[in-house]
Design a protein around this motif. Structure first.
Motif, mmCIF file in Angstrom:
data_model
loop_
_atom_site.group_PDB
_atom_site.id
_atom_site.type_symbol
_atom_site.label_atom_id
_atom_site.label_comp_id
_atom_site.label_asym_id
_atom_site.label_seq_id
_atom_site.Cartn_x
_atom_site.Cartn_y
_atom_site.Cartn_z
ATOM 1 N N ARG A 296 0.829 -1.194 0.000
ATOM 2 C CA ARG A 296 0.000 0.000 0.000
ATOM 3 C C ARG A 296 0.874 1.259 0.000
ATOM 4 N NH1 ARG A 296 -4.972 0.127 1.418
ATOM 5 N NH2 ARG A 296 -4.831 -1.964 2.315
ATOM 6 N N GLY A 297 0.545 2.203 -0.838
ATOM 7 C CA GLY A 297 1.287 3.453 -0.872
ATOM 8 C C GLY A 297 2.418 3.451 -1.903
ATOM 9 N N PHE A 298 2.699 2.289 -2.479
ATOM 10 C CA PHE A 298 3.746 2.187 -3.490
ATOM 11 C C PHE A 298 3.109 2.259 -4.879
ATOM 12 C CE2 PHE A 298 7.633 0.255 -1.332
ATOM 13 C CZ PHE A 298 7.244 0.646 -0.069
ATOM 14 N N THR A 299 3.769 2.960 -5.790
ATOM 15 C CA THR A 299 3.265 3.080 -7.150
ATOM 16 C C THR A 299 4.152 2.275 -8.086
ATOM 17 O OG1 THR A 299 2.794 5.369 -6.586
ATOM 18 C CG2 THR A 299 2.509 4.723 -8.888
ATOM 19 N N VAL A 300 3.551 1.366 -8.834
ATOM 20 C CA VAL A 300 4.317 0.531 -9.745
ATOM 21 C C VAL A 300 4.261 1.138 -11.140
ATOM 22 C CG1 VAL A 300 4.491 -1.736 -10.811
ATOM 23 C CG2 VAL A 300 3.792 -1.525 -8.419
ATOM 24 N N ASP A 301 5.401 1.387 -11.761
ATOM 25 C CA ASP A 301 5.331 1.863 -13.143
ATOM 26 C C ASP A 301 5.825 0.822 -14.145
ATOM 27 O OD1 ASP A 301 8.192 2.299 -13.491
ATOM 28 O OD2 ASP A 301 7.931 4.106 -12.297
ATOM 29 N N PHE B 35 10.622 -4.835 -4.620
ATOM 30 C CA PHE B 35 10.207 -3.585 -5.228
ATOM 31 C C PHE B 35 11.415 -2.650 -5.173
ATOM 32 C CE2 PHE B 35 8.774 0.722 -5.204
ATOM 33 C CZ PHE B 35 7.613 0.771 -5.951
ATOM 34 N N ARG C 53 12.552 3.884 -7.892
ATOM 35 C CA ARG C 53 13.365 4.582 -8.891
ATOM 36 C C ARG C 53 13.922 5.891 -8.339
ATOM 37 N NH1 ARG C 53 13.036 2.043 -13.714
ATOM 38 N NH2 ARG C 53 11.055 1.094 -14.310
ATOM 39 N N PHE D 267 12.787 -3.107 -1.519
ATOM 40 C CA PHE D 267 11.847 -3.497 -0.474
ATOM 41 C C PHE D 267 11.346 -4.909 -0.737
ATOM 42 C CE2 PHE D 267 11.752 1.032 -1.029
ATOM 43 C CZ PHE D 267 11.725 1.538 0.261
ATOM 44 N N GLY E 59 9.080 1.475 -9.338
ATOM 45 C CA GLY E 59 8.185 2.611 -9.180
ATOM 46 C C GLY E 59 8.643 3.511 -8.055
ATOM 47 N N ARG E 60 7.656 4.091 -7.363
ATOM 48 C CA ARG E 60 7.947 4.984 -6.254
ATOM 49 C C ARG E 60 7.525 4.335 -4.949
ATOM 50 N NH1 ARG E 60 9.060 10.613 -6.733
ATOM 51 N NH2 ARG E 60 9.353 11.078 -8.943
ATOM 52 N N CYS E 61 8.407 4.368 -3.981
ATOM 53 C CA CYS E 61 8.043 3.812 -2.682
ATOM 54 C C CYS E 61 7.168 4.816 -1.931
ATOM 55 C CB CYS E 61 9.285 3.476 -1.870
ATOM 56 S SG CYS E 61 10.160 4.897 -1.219
ATOM 57 N N ALA E 62 6.595 4.377 -0.823
ATOM 58 C CA ALA E 62 5.666 5.224 -0.082
ATOM 59 C C ALA E 62 6.347 6.516 0.361
ATOM 60 C CB ALA E 62 5.121 4.462 1.127
ATOM 61 N N ALA F 216 6.869 8.908 -2.710
ATOM 62 C CA ALA F 216 5.703 9.233 -3.527
ATOM 63 C C ALA F 216 5.385 10.722 -3.390
ATOM 64 C CB ALA F 216 4.491 8.433 -3.072
#
Lengths: 122, 122
Positions: A103-108, B79, B82, B88, B116-119, B122
């Motif tokens: 949760r809170g992580f964005t996957v690209d 994860f 970037r 993670f 992607g971006r971690c919490a 973000a």
DNA sequence: ATATGTGCAAACTCTTTGCATGGAG
DNA sequence: CTCCATGCAAAGAGTTTGCACATAT
């Protein structure tokens, strides 16, 4: 502007003829078949250039150097043979991969790598 | 036989205290908190040794140096942010991953990496 | 006491960069 | 004729290794 040099043409040809992602060294030896005087620095410079241009995409498979493949291919993954350490394309992608992220992580994007023995090394 | 040196203990401690896979450099700086004279060569030698022993498992995530984590963990994936380029753990694994391999290929393991971006970033 | 482990520095490998020359336009 | 691209060689980064000294057992 970009010039259409023999070296650049030989490097592009190497990718067009290849079925798999290639390491800089693999590109060098294949392209040297056409352009024997080609140097490794030129390969690196062109890999970077063709990537910035969007013609190549980096494929960062574990274990070896970075590899590159032609960008305009459908989404797929890779198989790395532990014996001959070559990389092979694998069509398809397991569904729902992106939903594994916390949760809170964005996957690209994502990369899936299978390891084992290829058909030739089995 | 294996000796229980202060250096080795500091390196193991670094992994026991870490929640994520660590690069050699990360191991060095964490272990230097306990053992300031620790050198990078010793880190590399112990990473290899602890891996051969089966205490550590290499995690070859693309993009960065190789990372290591304690081997005795349940199957999971990773994860990579970037932004901060930290790794993670991601619990779970999409089913049927091994069936993607082409006919004649044998899969013995696999790695799935989400980018992607971690919490925090973000 | 002994032999493994460590720290340092040199060696190596992979990748990038500087500079003079070469070739595409 | 210009400038971009190339080849070479040197410079960097990350990793490995040789050797003398330190230290766990």
């Amino acid at each position: 502007m970009q010039r259409d040099t023999q070296q650049r043409r030989a490097i592009r040809r190497a990718f067009l003829d290849a079925a798999n992602p290639l390491t800089p060294d693999e590109v060098l030896s294949r392209a040297q078949g056409v352009m024997p005087s080609l140097g490794i620095a030129t390969v690196y410079r062109n890999l970077k250039l063709l990537t910035d241009e969007g013609w190549l995409a980096p494929v960062e498979l574990p274990g070896d150097s970075i590899r590159y493949e032609i960008a305009a291919r459908p989404h797929h993954h890779h198989f790395v043979c532990r014996q001959c350490s070559q990389a092979f394309d694998v069509p398809g992608c397991p569904p729902g991969v992106e939903r594994l992220a916390p949760r809170g992580f964005t996957v690209d994007s994502h990369e899936l790598v299978l390891f084992g023995r290829c058909a030739a090394c089995a």
